[in-house]
Design an enzyme around this catalytic site. Structure first.
Site, PDB file in Angstrom:
ATOM      1  N   LEU A  65       0.812  -1.220   0.000  1.00 19.76           N
ATOM      2  CA  LEU A  65       0.000   0.000   0.000  1.00 19.76           C
ATOM      3  C   LEU A  65       0.846   1.271   0.000  1.00 19.76           C
ATOM      4  O   LEU A  65       0.353   2.343  -0.359  1.00 19.76           O
ATOM      5  CB  LEU A  65      -0.959   0.005   1.193  1.00 19.76           C
ATOM      6  N   ALA A  92       4.789  -8.391  -2.988  1.00 23.10           N
ATOM      7  CA  ALA A  92       4.103  -9.687  -2.936  1.00 23.10           C
ATOM      8  C   ALA A  92       2.972  -9.599  -1.923  1.00 23.10           C
ATOM      9  O   ALA A  92       3.201  -9.324  -0.745  1.00 23.10           O
ATOM     10  CB  ALA A  92       5.075 -10.794  -2.549  1.00 23.10           C
ATOM     11  N   VAL A  93       1.766  -9.813  -2.408  1.00 24.92           N
ATOM     12  CA  VAL A  93       0.581  -9.850  -1.555  1.00 24.92           C
ATOM     13  C   VAL A  93       0.085 -11.292  -1.602  1.00 24.92           C
ATOM     14  O   VAL A  93      -0.316 -11.781  -2.658  1.00 24.92           O
ATOM     15  CB  VAL A  93      -0.507  -8.871  -2.049  1.00 24.92           C
ATOM     16  N   GLU A 135      -6.407 -15.124   5.606  1.00 27.29           N
ATOM     17  CA  GLU A 135      -7.752 -15.595   5.931  1.00 27.29           C
ATOM     18  C   GLU A 135      -8.782 -14.475   5.986  1.00 27.29           C
ATOM     19  O   GLU A 135      -9.935 -14.715   6.318  1.00 27.29           O
ATOM     20  CB  GLU A 135      -7.712 -16.338   7.266  1.00 27.29           C
ATOM     21  N   THR A 136      -8.371 -13.248   5.662  1.00 28.68           N
ATOM     22  CA  THR A 136      -9.301 -12.120   5.752  1.00 28.68           C
ATOM     23  C   THR A 136      -9.431 -11.417   4.402  1.00 28.68           C
ATOM     24  O   THR A 136      -8.714 -11.715   3.448  1.00 28.68           O
ATOM     25  CB  THR A 136      -8.810 -11.083   6.791  1.00 28.68           C
ATOM     26  N   HIS A 154      -8.469  -8.571   3.738  1.00 31.57           N
ATOM     27  CA  HIS A 154      -7.346  -7.652   3.577  1.00 31.57           C
ATOM     28  C   HIS A 154      -6.588  -7.895   2.268  1.00 31.57           C
ATOM     29  O   HIS A 154      -6.105  -6.952   1.630  1.00 31.57           O
ATOM     30  CB  HIS A 154      -6.406  -7.778   4.786  1.00 31.57           C
ATOM     31  N   ASN A 209       4.304  -3.075 -13.271  1.00 35.65           N
ATOM     32  CA  ASN A 209       3.709  -3.528 -12.014  1.00 35.65           C
ATOM     33  C   ASN A 209       4.018  -5.005 -11.803  1.00 35.65           C
ATOM     34  O   ASN A 209       3.421  -5.866 -12.428  1.00 35.65           O
ATOM     35  CB  ASN A 209       2.200  -3.295 -12.023  1.00 35.65           C
ATOM     36  N   ARG A 256       7.013 -17.748  -8.850  1.00 36.22           N
ATOM     37  CA  ARG A 256       6.853 -16.682  -9.842  1.00 36.22           C
ATOM     38  C   ARG A 256       7.874 -15.555  -9.720  1.00 36.22           C
ATOM     39  O   ARG A 256       8.035 -14.763 -10.647  1.00 36.22           O
ATOM     40  CB  ARG A 256       5.447 -16.088  -9.731  1.00 36.22           C
TER      41      ARG A 256
END
Length: 171
Positions: A59, A82-83, A87-88, A90, A115, A129
């Protein structure tokens, strides 16, 4: 009918590249950065023409990109991060907001941004990746920097023709 066509140009010599790297999921982000910098070098970009800055997470990437874009010192920028799904909700928020911010900065500043913020289901996918996506980001940045410079010259050519016509009319 014959049409004009621009061929992709991956020559990086003389290009100035800014990289913003997230530190969250650091091993993956370091892998992205290593592959990216190695590929930039392979494409002819000099190490002295590359600036890499790090930010806490995905972010924060758009703000750092914006500051680099505002400087006017770069031909292209690269976003690395890396995102990884948890479990949410978010994951969706971070993925969507960082991606939208990165795109907006590129459009607002008329500056190519590669990106390479990975969005994966798990660590294993991210690790699998990171190398190829890091290389891809370098190639995208170089190709798009060259393309935008070539397209910018289209307007310059028209301006020169208009200036010549104006001079002829005045003579």
């Amino acid at each position: 009918m014959e049409i004009g066509q621009y061929q992709p140009n991956l020559e990086g010599d003389g290009l100035r590249i800014g990289i913003v790297q997230s530190r969250f999921n650091e091993p993956v982000c370091n892998g992205l950065a290593d592959a990216c910098v190695e590929e930039l070098e392979r494409l002819g970009v000099s190490g002295e023409d590359v600036l890499l800055v790090s930010v806490p997470g995905a972010l924060e990437i758009p703000l750092a990109l914006q500051k680099l874009a505002e400087s006017g010192q770069f031909d292209a920028l690269i976003a690395l991060g890396a995102v990884i799904r948890g479990e949410t909700y978010h994951f969706e928020l971070v993925s969507n907001e960082s991606g939208a911010g990165i795109t907006r900065i590129g459009l607002d500043f008329n500056l190519p941004i590669a990106n390479a913020v990975l969005t994966t289901e798990n660590d294993k996918q991210a690790v699998a990746r990171m190398t190829e996506k890091g290389r891809d980001a370098a190639r995208v940045a170089v190709e798009m920097a060259n393309l935008t410079m070539a397209l910018d010259q289209l307007g310059d050519d028209e301006d020169e023709e208009e200036d010549e016509e104006d001079e002829e009319e005045r003579a």
